[in-house]
Design a protein around this motif. Sequence first.
Motif, mmCIF file in Angstrom:
data_model
loop_
_atom_site.group_PDB
_atom_site.id
_atom_site.type_symbol
_atom_site.label_atom_id
_atom_site.label_comp_id
_atom_site.label_asym_id
_atom_site.label_seq_id
_atom_site.Cartn_x
_atom_site.Cartn_y
_atom_site.Cartn_z
ATOM 1 N N THR A 167 0.839 -1.122 0.030
ATOM 2 C CA THR A 167 0.053 0.024 0.078
ATOM 3 C C THR A 167 0.868 1.223 -0.031
ATOM 4 N N LEU A 168 0.800 2.065 -0.895
ATOM 5 C CA LEU A 168 1.470 3.361 -1.077
ATOM 6 C C LEU A 168 0.950 4.433 -0.390
ATOM 7 N N ASP A 169 1.770 4.781 0.741
ATOM 8 C CA ASP A 169 1.204 5.864 1.390
ATOM 9 C C ASP A 169 1.528 7.194 1.064
ATOM 10 N N PHE A 170 0.746 7.539 -0.069
ATOM 11 C CA PHE A 170 0.906 8.730 -0.537
ATOM 12 C C PHE A 170 0.796 10.111 0.282
ATOM 13 N N PHE A 171 -0.144 10.058 1.085
ATOM 14 C CA PHE A 171 -0.625 11.230 1.997
ATOM 15 C C PHE A 171 -0.144 10.874 3.307
ATOM 16 N N LEU A 185 -8.546 10.804 5.060
ATOM 17 C CA LEU A 185 -9.567 10.837 4.342
ATOM 18 C C LEU A 185 -9.346 11.382 2.727
ATOM 19 N N TYR A 186 -8.032 10.992 2.466
ATOM 20 C CA TYR A 186 -7.636 11.024 1.015
ATOM 21 C C TYR A 186 -7.374 9.472 0.520
ATOM 22 N N PRO A 187 -7.079 9.425 -0.930
ATOM 23 C CA PRO A 187 -7.152 8.304 -1.519
ATOM 24 C C PRO A 187 -5.903 7.162 -1.156
ATOM 25 N N SER A 188 -6.021 5.892 -1.221
ATOM 26 C CA SER A 188 -5.082 5.092 -0.867
ATOM 27 C C SER A 188 -4.871 4.180 -2.056
ATOM 28 N N LEU A 189 -3.622 3.856 -2.650
ATOM 29 C CA LEU A 189 -3.343 2.916 -3.546
ATOM 30 C C LEU A 189 -2.617 1.605 -3.213
ATOM 31 N N THR A 190 -3.222 0.364 -3.309
ATOM 32 C CA THR A 190 -2.695 -0.822 -3.005
ATOM 33 C C THR A 190 -2.013 -1.398 -4.321
ATOM 34 N N LEU A 191 -0.943 -2.118 -4.354
ATOM 35 C CA LEU A 191 -0.454 -2.786 -5.697
ATOM 36 C C LEU A 191 -0.364 -4.364 -4.963
ATOM 37 N N SER A 192 -0.859 -5.034 -6.152
ATOM 38 C CA SER A 192 -0.774 -6.667 -5.474
ATOM 39 C C SER A 192 -0.145 -7.503 -6.777
ATOM 40 N N ALA A 193 0.374 -8.492 -6.490
ATOM 41 C CA ALA A 193 0.892 -9.234 -7.495
ATOM 42 C C ALA A 193 1.083 -10.764 -6.897
ATOM 43 N N SER A 194 0.772 -11.706 -7.822
ATOM 44 C CA SER A 194 0.844 -13.338 -7.542
ATOM 45 C C SER A 194 1.418 -13.949 -8.757
ATOM 46 N N TYR A 195 2.211 -14.966 -8.262
ATOM 47 C CA TYR A 195 2.678 -16.077 -9.309
ATOM 48 C C TYR A 195 2.821 -17.438 -8.667
ATOM 49 N N GLY A 196 2.423 -18.288 -9.440
ATOM 50 C CA GLY A 196 2.506 -19.692 -8.642
ATOM 51 C C GLY A 196 2.020 -20.602 -9.934
ATOM 52 N N ARG A 197 1.775 -21.759 -9.451
ATOM 53 C CA ARG A 197 1.449 -23.028 -10.278
ATOM 54 C C ARG A 197 0.433 -23.662 -9.811
ATOM 55 N N GLY A 198 -0.443 -24.191 -10.757
ATOM 56 C CA GLY A 198 -1.553 -25.147 -10.470
ATOM 57 C C GLY A 198 -1.882 -25.951 -11.366
ATOM 58 N N GLY A 257 -2.367 -6.411 -10.017
ATOM 59 C CA GLY A 257 -3.519 -5.765 -9.923
ATOM 60 C C GLY A 257 -3.173 -4.228 -8.969
ATOM 61 N N ALA A 258 -4.225 -3.254 -9.045
ATOM 62 C CA ALA A 258 -4.085 -2.201 -8.360
ATOM 63 C C ALA A 258 -5.476 -1.569 -7.837
ATOM 64 N N SER A 259 -5.416 -1.361 -6.502
ATOM 65 C CA SER A 259 -6.719 -0.972 -5.954
ATOM 66 C C SER A 259 -6.608 0.326 -5.454
ATOM 67 N N LEU A 260 -7.360 1.579 -6.089
ATOM 68 C CA LEU A 260 -7.548 2.787 -5.465
ATOM 69 C C LEU A 260 -8.785 3.149 -4.630
ATOM 70 N N THR A 261 -8.517 3.358 -3.602
ATOM 71 C CA THR A 261 -9.698 3.519 -2.823
ATOM 72 C C THR A 261 -9.576 5.104 -2.265
ATOM 73 N N GLN A 262 -10.984 5.517 -2.612
ATOM 74 C CA GLN A 262 -11.026 7.067 -1.992
ATOM 75 C C GLN A 262 -12.445 6.811 -1.004
ATOM 76 N N PRO A 263 -12.167 7.192 0.366
ATOM 77 C CA PRO A 263 -13.273 7.303 1.348
ATOM 78 C C PRO A 263 -14.664 8.176 0.741
#
Length: 497
Positions: A155-159, A326-339, A357-363
């Motif tokens: 989670t990138l703590d921009f603010f 009160l300001y937006p937060s951005l979370t980056l995620s990644a995964s790798y594996g085998r199945g 993936g990326a998730s941008l959240t604004q309350p």
Amino acid sequence: MKTWTHRPIRLLAAVAGSMLSACTAFGPPRAPPVIAASDHYSIAAPSEQVPTDHGPLQQLALGAAPVPEWWRAFGSPPLDALVSEALDHNQSLAAAGANLRAAHEQVREQVGNNLYPHLDAGFSPSRQRALSIPGLHQQTFLYNVFAAEVQGGWTLDFFGASMLADRALLGQVRAQAYELEVERRAVAFNVVLAAINAASLRAQIDAVAVYAEAEEHRARQLRERYQLGSAARLDWLTAEEGAAEAQRVLPPLRRQLLTVQHAEAVLLGRTPDAAPAPLSLDELHLPERLPVAVPSELVHQRPDILAAEASVRAGADSAGAASAALYPSLTLSASYGRGGFDWSTFSSPGGAIWGVGASLTQPLFHGGALRARQREYQAAYEAAVAQYRQTVLAAFQSVADTLVSLDEDAKELEQTQRSADALKEVQQELEGRFAEGSAPLYAVLGARSQYQNAYVTYVAARATRLTDSAALLDAMGSPTSADPLAASTQSFRPDGH
């Protein structure tokens, strides 16, 4: 190619810059308020010299640095040993130290979760049974599923919400570290106070015992004279009352001495039955030099004030974190594996699975909870500021009261010694006359009683002077030192302060 390789570095620098600037953009000022103070603590300026019962005058060194191990100023190795034992074995200090270590690890936990990316590995083999399809004559069958995956997120703590929250928690732990120093100094002061009180009570008991024996002797002598007809019955009964009153004083003094010894034993980490023997007042020497810091320096020396200052900074960071949330937060995620459904599929190129993936959240709407939280921490910050002001004022008052007591109690000690010396000379004069046959025995015994009574008052005043000196040495705090958590938090601190 060269330009592309510098882009991630520039991006990280920009992110770090925005995060650091966000820390200063949100929240109230972190610096504690300035308390205006004059050069003197009390209404009147303190004397630079204080009289003592014997020896040179006690010097008040205005502007001098405090003494780290101030109890050594009394020049008593037995007292130094008692304080060292208490600091090593006091159970309240041990509990406070363990609580500080636990709070320290809590900071590490929170900073690790907020500041750094997380990476987890998982392996989930399973065996499943599929249902048959209606209308077909197909039997149900069993199959295996294998999946192994590495997942990461950041989670990138921009603010700066997380960074401010981490710094607020670190500030609370820093305040707790200063409070531990406050408790250490309190234990040392209480041990010194107990030693002084025990020595004073022991001396008073010895003096009262001599006084009581003199009163008993005087009562017996007047009874014999009354029986012989050479003394009035009223004089005999008055002497009996004086002897009884002298004996009555002893039990409360013995009770006080035992109570002080029991408390001292617990401070040392011992059971009450293992209390140390009382020291002698002659083993406790009045410090010849007492440092008195100016008020502007006292706020940087007393651990209670430094703890209140750390609480102000933590409150400001908590309020800032509530605003940044009160300001937006951005979370980056990644995964790798085998199945796969079997080991051959699992190990084949077709078994690779991955995702980014990326998730941008604004309350947007939380029923006013975020704004209420912001106001809550703002009010808590204002309370911390007020508490800081009160702590500084109480510290100034403590020093002022101690300086006044030091001066006035010294004058009282001077007069009690004067009275005791005069009564001792009266006693010696009457003893000389009695030896010559020109003074009666009851007059000698009466003079002895008066002197011992005055000596008890002198002993109590002498102990009060020692206590005043200890209180002033303790009130000055410790020499200005570095952050108590600097060495142990350098590897994970969210800021450089």
